[in-house]
Design a protein around this motif. Sequence first.
Motif, PDB file in Angstrom:
ATOM      1  N   LEU A 183     -13.920  -5.200   0.760  1.00  0.00           N
ATOM      2  CA  LEU A 183     -14.254  -6.073   1.892  1.00  0.00           C
ATOM      3  C   LEU A 183     -15.281  -7.134   1.499  1.00  0.00           C
ATOM      4  CD1 LEU A 183     -14.406  -4.150   5.283  1.00  0.00           C
ATOM      5  CD2 LEU A 183     -12.636  -5.620   4.362  1.00  0.00           C
ATOM      6  N   SER A 222     -10.726  -5.512   8.261  1.00  0.00           N
ATOM      7  CA  SER A 222      -9.870  -6.502   7.603  1.00  0.00           C
ATOM      8  C   SER A 222      -8.756  -6.970   8.540  1.00  0.00           C
ATOM      9  CB  SER A 222      -9.279  -5.924   6.318  1.00  0.00           C
ATOM     10  OG  SER A 222      -8.422  -4.831   6.591  1.00  0.00           O
ATOM     11  N   ALA A 267     -18.031  -4.623   5.358  1.00  0.00           N
ATOM     12  CA  ALA A 267     -18.354  -4.005   4.077  1.00  0.00           C
ATOM     13  C   ALA A 267     -19.495  -3.009   4.226  1.00  0.00           C
ATOM     14  CB  ALA A 267     -18.713  -5.082   3.057  1.00  0.00           C
ATOM     15  N   TYR A 318     -13.995   0.803  -1.154  1.00  0.00           N
ATOM     16  CA  TYR A 318     -13.503   0.090   0.023  1.00  0.00           C
ATOM     17  C   TYR A 318     -14.521  -0.937   0.525  1.00  0.00           C
ATOM     18  CZ  TYR A 318      -9.452   3.141   0.269  1.00  0.00           C
ATOM     19  OH  TYR A 318      -8.275   3.793  -0.016  1.00  0.00           O
ATOM     20  N   ALA A 319     -15.799  -0.624   0.409  1.00  0.00           N
ATOM     21  CA  ALA A 319     -16.831  -1.602   0.769  1.00  0.00           C
ATOM     22  C   ALA A 319     -16.796  -2.793  -0.184  1.00  0.00           C
ATOM     23  CB  ALA A 319     -18.209  -0.938   0.737  1.00  0.00           C
ATOM     24  N   ALA A 325     -12.487   0.112   6.795  1.00  0.00           N
ATOM     25  CA  ALA A 325     -12.182  -1.116   6.052  1.00  0.00           C
ATOM     26  C   ALA A 325     -10.908  -1.770   6.584  1.00  0.00           C
ATOM     27  CB  ALA A 325     -12.035  -0.798   4.565  1.00  0.00           C
ATOM     28  N   THR A 382     -18.304   0.010   6.305  1.00  0.00           N
ATOM     29  CA  THR A 382     -17.411   0.838   5.491  1.00  0.00           C
ATOM     30  C   THR A 382     -18.208   1.766   4.589  1.00  0.00           C
ATOM     31  OG1 THR A 382     -15.662  -0.842   5.515  1.00  0.00           O
ATOM     32  CG2 THR A 382     -15.597   0.790   3.743  1.00  0.00           C
TER      33      THR A 382
END
Length: 479
Positions: free
Chosen positions: A109, A33, A14, A105-106, A29, A17
């Motif tokens: 995550l 993941s 996270a 996107y952070a 990300a 990202t």
Amino acid sequence: MDVTTLLLLLLIGAVCTYLAGDKLASKVALLFSTAAMGITLFILATVSDFSTLNVSLPWISSPKAYFALKVDGLALAMVLLTTVLTPLILLSSFANAFKNAKSIYALILFMAFAMAGTFLAADGLLYYIFWELALIPIYFIALLWGNDAIETRKKAVLKFFIYTLGGSLFMLVAFAYLYHKAGSFLLTDLYALQLSTEEQTWIFLAFFLAYAIKIPVVPFHTWQADVYQKAPTVGTMLLSGIMLKMGLYSVIRWQLPIAPLAAKTYMPILLGLSIAGVIYGSIAALRQKDIKRLLAYSSLAHVGLIAAGCYSLTFDGLSGAVSQMIAHGFVIVGLFYAAEIIYRRLETRSIEAMGGIRIQTPRFTSLFMILVLASVALPGTYNFVGEFTVLYSLSQINVWYAVLGGTTIILGAYYMLKMFQNVMLGEANAKVFADVTLGETFVMVVLIAFLLFFGLYPKPLLDLVNPSLQEIFTLINRS
């Protein structure tokens, strides 16, 4: 290696990202993941005794709390759901041009980190912290990147936040009382408590408020359809595919074993509320003209049946509920993704404005049809395994519970096939519907492959979760 590696990977992912910037955020990300999914699969493939991965470290001296993580088949099944769906959800969003992409996107995550922590936590205070942390990212995802005007989003998202946070405060009070009795927040110590019937009742109800809102169970569902509709599809996938499973998992892991007498006392009421959700969600879905709202109410009906399986207090009910949790996660993510694909091309979510897609894209039509059939529990799909087992468990208590619960299949088949007919069949839409891309096809095929494989051969997942469920079932039925 222990499971802290998995949690740290998601948390570091996270941060990385966010630092990667908007252009690289989605790729970073996806990398982290996918690595988290790889670790989960590696654990499942190589570790025979999951307890060797348990963690218990002193954390806070007063109140006495531990950084304790419990690794068993049940927890790993839910972590598997989280770590497999997260990269698929990320990949499904690549066609969207998000403003401030590094932040969304952070947040995705970070949310995966908090949800995985919730499934693994074996200390009440640590569990509560993870539970609350998962709420923060989805609040901002829905508020800042959602659909419709900001003012209408604010109202829906704030209602969701207040409801969820308010219910969680009752759970925190319950943990404070349990700590007073046990002198510890550790799950094993809470299981060992000998609580009176009155104490169990209050603890059970406090937990119920938190879980009933999160799942949601009727009449605590009023936030759901609005938030599912107004959140960006990536947020809706996270909510419906994974986050609501936190409540269902917690019923099995925390609520039932700690307060079994109260569960048995209130079982008829709990089953009534759960089945009411099945019927209400199905009828509400019939009336929807927006495809995301229809899928939201469909989800409400299905999770009502899962909740009924949990509160049946039978082993078959618990096993079927877990199977259906996982199956529902994959199928609802697939359905919301299909709705997003349609929206990208037609720029509408109104079912009335759709039609004729089959003529232009037979491949997408076939993939969408399989997901629709899985959602109505067609034999051969994993959803059938879970729903059949839950209905069987309900019939063991009273056949009418099974009959009423079975309306989710009958009504579900009607509104889902009617929706498919209106969206996909008929005359071609005036707008050109481009065929699905390679990336879109990949996401849908992976989701469908999972549903079909475990629909035909559910044994690996049943063997994974059933030993843990047997231990919990024994605790529920202890004298």
